[in-house]
Design a protein around this motif. Structure first.
Motif, PDB file in Angstrom:
ATOM      1  N   ALA A  92      -8.415  22.313 -26.252  1.00 31.10           N
ATOM      2  CA  ALA A  92      -9.373  23.412 -25.473  1.00 31.10           C
ATOM      3  C   ALA A  92      -9.491  24.940 -26.581  1.00 31.10           C
ATOM      4  O   ALA A  92     -10.757  25.531 -26.402  1.00 31.10           O
ATOM      5  N   ASP A  93      -8.523  25.176 -26.707  1.00 36.70           N
ATOM      6  CA  ASP A  93      -7.622  26.280 -26.856  1.00 36.70           C
ATOM      7  C   ASP A  93      -8.170  26.719 -28.619  1.00 36.70           C
ATOM      8  O   ASP A  93      -8.898  27.949 -28.759  1.00 36.70           O
ATOM      9  N   GLU A  94      -8.108  24.637 -28.937  1.00 40.99           N
ATOM     10  CA  GLU A  94      -8.537  25.862 -29.993  1.00 40.99           C
ATOM     11  C   GLU A  94      -9.891  25.901 -30.612  1.00 40.99           C
ATOM     12  O   GLU A  94     -10.185  26.432 -31.376  1.00 40.99           O
ATOM     13  N   ALA A  95     -10.815  25.177 -29.637  1.00 37.21           N
ATOM     14  CA  ALA A  95     -12.566  24.933 -29.496  1.00 37.21           C
ATOM     15  C   ALA A  95     -12.556  26.280 -29.658  1.00 37.21           C
ATOM     16  O   ALA A  95     -13.643  27.217 -29.963  1.00 37.21           O
ATOM     17  N   PHE A 124     -11.146  29.441 -30.039  1.00 38.40           N
ATOM     18  CA  PHE A 124     -11.687  30.094 -31.226  1.00 38.40           C
ATOM     19  C   PHE A 124     -12.369  30.092 -32.292  1.00 38.40           C
ATOM     20  O   PHE A 124     -12.457  30.449 -33.155  1.00 38.40           O
ATOM     21  N   SER A 125     -12.717  28.696 -31.825  1.00 42.03           N
ATOM     22  CA  SER A 125     -13.002  28.404 -33.439  1.00 42.03           C
ATOM     23  C   SER A 125     -14.883  27.921 -33.229  1.00 42.03           C
ATOM     24  O   SER A 125     -15.582  27.616 -33.474  1.00 42.03           O
ATOM     25  N   ARG A 126     -14.439  29.143 -31.826  1.00 46.23           N
ATOM     26  CA  ARG A 126     -16.364  29.259 -31.269  1.00 46.23           C
ATOM     27  C   ARG A 126     -16.913  27.777 -31.254  1.00 46.23           C
ATOM     28  O   ARG A 126     -18.169  27.462 -31.663  1.00 46.23           O
ATOM     29  N   VAL A 127     -16.390  27.089 -30.860  1.00 48.79           N
ATOM     30  CA  VAL A 127     -16.905  25.471 -29.845  1.00 48.79           C
ATOM     31  C   VAL A 127     -16.801  25.736 -28.868  1.00 48.79           C
ATOM     32  O   VAL A 127     -15.365  25.870 -28.210  1.00 48.79           O
ATOM     33  N   ALA A 128     -18.702  25.759 -28.541  1.00 48.19           N
ATOM     34  CA  ALA A 128     -18.128  25.041 -26.593  1.00 48.19           C
ATOM     35  C   ALA A 128     -18.308  24.132 -26.124  1.00 48.19           C
ATOM     36  O   ALA A 128     -18.893  23.798 -26.088  1.00 48.19           O
ATOM     37  N   ILE A 129     -17.088  24.151 -24.553  1.00 46.66           N
ATOM     38  CA  ILE A 129     -16.778  22.451 -24.506  1.00 46.66           C
ATOM     39  C   ILE A 129     -17.430  22.994 -23.484  1.00 46.66           C
ATOM     40  O   ILE A 129     -16.574  23.449 -22.189  1.00 46.66           O
ATOM     41  N   VAL A 130     -18.201  22.362 -22.814  1.00 46.75           N
ATOM     42  CA  VAL A 130     -19.376  22.389 -21.377  1.00 46.75           C
ATOM     43  C   VAL A 130     -18.541  21.303 -20.264  1.00 46.75           C
ATOM     44  O   VAL A 130     -19.112  19.962 -20.988  1.00 46.75           O
ATOM     45  N   ALA A 131     -17.561  21.352 -19.687  1.00 47.30           N
ATOM     46  CA  ALA A 131     -16.852  20.155 -19.556  1.00 47.30           C
ATOM     47  C   ALA A 131     -17.271  20.126 -17.481  1.00 47.30           C
ATOM     48  O   ALA A 131     -17.068  21.528 -16.502  1.00 47.30           O
ATOM     49  N   ALA A 132     -17.450  18.800 -17.034  1.00 42.48           N
ATOM     50  CA  ALA A 132     -18.039  18.437 -15.646  1.00 42.48           C
ATOM     51  C   ALA A 132     -16.738  19.123 -14.080  1.00 42.48           C
ATOM     52  O   ALA A 132     -15.448  18.580 -15.130  1.00 42.48           O
ATOM     53  N   ALA A 133     -16.563  19.600 -13.804  1.00 42.47           N
ATOM     54  CA  ALA A 133     -15.779  19.511 -13.145  1.00 42.47           C
ATOM     55  C   ALA A 133     -15.838  17.994 -11.958  1.00 42.47           C
ATOM     56  O   ALA A 133     -16.735  16.737 -11.866  1.00 42.47           O
ATOM     57  N   HIS A 134     -14.351  17.735 -11.593  1.00 42.31           N
ATOM     58  CA  HIS A 134     -14.353  16.600 -11.016  1.00 42.31           C
ATOM     59  C   HIS A 134     -15.105  16.102  -9.740  1.00 42.31           C
ATOM     60  O   HIS A 134     -15.515  16.929  -8.753  1.00 42.31           O
ATOM     61  N   PHE A 138      -8.262  17.516 -16.244  1.00 41.66           N
ATOM     62  CA  PHE A 138      -8.625  18.512 -16.842  1.00 41.66           C
ATOM     63  C   PHE A 138      -9.647  17.827 -17.986  1.00 41.66           C
ATOM     64  O   PHE A 138      -9.583  16.835 -18.063  1.00 41.66           O
ATOM     65  N   PRO A 139     -10.376  18.303 -18.725  1.00 41.89           N
ATOM     66  CA  PRO A 139      -9.920  20.105 -19.149  1.00 41.89           C
ATOM     67  C   PRO A 139     -10.927  21.246 -18.547  1.00 41.89           C
ATOM     68  O   PRO A 139     -11.167  22.378 -18.598  1.00 41.89           O
ATOM     69  N   TRP A 140     -11.092  21.382 -16.897  1.00 46.93           N
ATOM     70  CA  TRP A 140     -12.775  21.640 -17.121  1.00 46.93           C
ATOM     71  C   TRP A 140     -11.558  22.598 -15.994  1.00 46.93           C
ATOM     72  O   TRP A 140     -12.085  23.998 -16.322  1.00 46.93           O
ATOM     73  N   THR A 141     -10.625  22.328 -15.935  1.00 46.79           N
ATOM     74  CA  THR A 141      -9.993  23.559 -15.352  1.00 46.79           C
ATOM     75  C   THR A 141      -9.242  24.668 -16.447  1.00 46.79           C
ATOM     76  O   THR A 141      -8.987  25.822 -15.581  1.00 46.79           O
ATOM     77  N   PHE A 142      -9.493  24.499 -17.099  1.00 47.31           N
ATOM     78  CA  PHE A 142      -9.024  25.395 -18.740  1.00 47.31           C
ATOM     79  C   PHE A 142      -9.889  26.031 -18.746  1.00 47.31           C
ATOM     80  O   PHE A 142     -10.871  26.556 -19.101  1.00 47.31           O
ATOM     81  N   PRO A 143      -9.722  28.144 -19.053  1.00 41.31           N
ATOM     82  CA  PRO A 143     -10.201  29.128 -19.265  1.00 41.31           C
ATOM     83  C   PRO A 143     -10.947  28.745 -20.416  1.00 41.31           C
ATOM     84  O   PRO A 143     -12.449  29.239 -20.403  1.00 41.31           O
ATOM     85  N   SER A 144     -10.673  28.226 -21.486  1.00 47.77           N
ATOM     86  CA  SER A 144     -11.601  28.138 -22.264  1.00 47.77           C
ATOM     87  C   SER A 144     -12.680  27.337 -22.601  1.00 47.77           C
ATOM     88  O   SER A 144     -13.100  27.840 -23.508  1.00 47.77           O
ATOM     89  N   VAL A 145     -12.657  26.838 -21.764  1.00 52.74           N
ATOM     90  CA  VAL A 145     -14.336  25.778 -21.565  1.00 52.74           C
ATOM     91  C   VAL A 145     -14.804  26.095 -20.220  1.00 52.74           C
ATOM     92  O   VAL A 145     -14.576  27.168 -20.027  1.00 52.74           O
ATOM     93  N   ILE A 146     -16.063  25.577 -19.931  1.00 52.55           N
ATOM     94  CA  ILE A 146     -17.424  26.046 -20.021  1.00 52.55           C
ATOM     95  C   ILE A 146     -17.662  25.201 -18.206  1.00 52.55           C
ATOM     96  O   ILE A 146     -17.743  24.617 -18.580  1.00 52.55           O
ATOM     97  N   SER A 147     -17.268  25.070 -17.599  1.00 51.93           N
ATOM     98  CA  SER A 147     -16.696  24.365 -16.268  1.00 51.93           C
ATOM     99  C   SER A 147     -18.153  24.289 -15.357  1.00 51.93           C
ATOM    100  O   SER A 147     -18.679  25.462 -15.222  1.00 51.93           O
TER     101      SER A 147
END
Length: 286
Positions: free
Chosen positions: A157-160, A162-172, A179-188
């Protein structure tokens, strides 16, 4: 994690220039590549159209313990997906993305089976591949509860990010740790109850950052049928579509700025100089 709450606009560095016309006026997601990691997508479904980026599945090519190192999870690779959607879930998510951003180019990666169960190692492989391919958006309407995968998911998720890849992740959907929705690097993303599919809310209580339409959403399902379903899984592709619109007009924005734009566009913001009575009248929930 509650939708419908008003959020003080002063919590964000706002700009009068950031409105929906600036953010995506005229954009239908053209030029934006979206990877849907899910249960697969039905080929050429009328609500999805052709998968311009192709369809793949993650295949385990070596059993556990066969890879380098003791206790290795084996080896995985992406291969062309000849089966399509195993459950209906991926097609539903892809259709929602195309409703919001009909010109985005979709790619499917199947990792979930008929019962929507999956292998955490397959998720890791799919995400690594999608980040390496530099998709603009990755829609992830799923998560893993296994602590064993937390560190590796965080690294990807961190690599994404910094690579300008937006991970849009569903909260449970349940109050559990995943995980990974709880990480600050994704859009939850969580769900609000409004029928307005264009409504976007910013959260007052992270780690869920945004709420979108996810209650009784009509979606295509298996065997040519349709269904009305609820869940954060179906809110997430709405936000993926919004991100595709934004990147269709502003292709060089990093993930941090995409989050800022989404927050600035949210419909539940209020200004501190509004009267208490006026702010109360704007509330959509109790």
């Amino acid at each position: 994690m509650n939708s419908g709450q008003l959020v003080d606009r002063s919590q964000f560095i706002g700009s009068a220039a950031i409105d929906r016309t600036w953010a995506w006026g005229g954009s239908r997601g053209a030029g934006v590549r979206v990877c849907v990691i899910d249960s697969g997508v039905t080929p050429d479904h009328p609500e999805v159209g052709p998968l311009l980026g192709g369809a793949y599945t993650v295949q385990r090519v070596a059993p556990d313990g066969a890879g380098p190192g003791a206790g290795s999870p084996g080896e995985y690779r992406l291969v062309p997906d000849l089966e399509g959607d195993a459950a209906g879930h991926g097609t539903a998510c892809a259709a929602i993305i195309h409703r919001v951003a009909p010109e985005a180019a979709l790619t499917s990666v199947r990792i979930l089976g008929p019962g929507l169960g999956g292998d955490g190692n397959a998720l890791l492989e799919a995400l690594r591949w999608a980040v390496a391919e530099r998709f603009h958006v990755i829609n992830l309407s799923l998560s893993s509860r296994k602590e064993d995968f937390r560190a590796m998911l965080h690294e990807i998720a961190d690599e994404a990010y910094f690579s300008r890849v937006a991970i849009v992740a569903a909260a449970h959907n349940s109050p559990v740790r995943s995980f990974p929705w709880t990480f600050p690097s994704v859009i939850s993303v969580g769900s609000h109850e409004s029928e307005d599919t264009e409504r976007l809310e910013v959260s007052s209580d992270p780690p869920v950052e945004f709420f979108a339409a996810g209650v009784k959403i009509e979606v295509p399902w298996t065997n040519g049928s349709s269904s009305r379903l609820s869940g954060n899984s179906f809110a997430t592709p709405h936000v993926s579509g919004f991100v595709a619109r934004i990147l269709g007009k502003h292709p060089n924005l990093p993930v941090s700025e995409i989050k800022h734009v989404l927050a600035s566009l949210s419909d539940n913001l209020f200004d501190t100089d509004d009267s208490a009575e006026g702010a109360g009248n704007d509330a959509i929930g109790e």
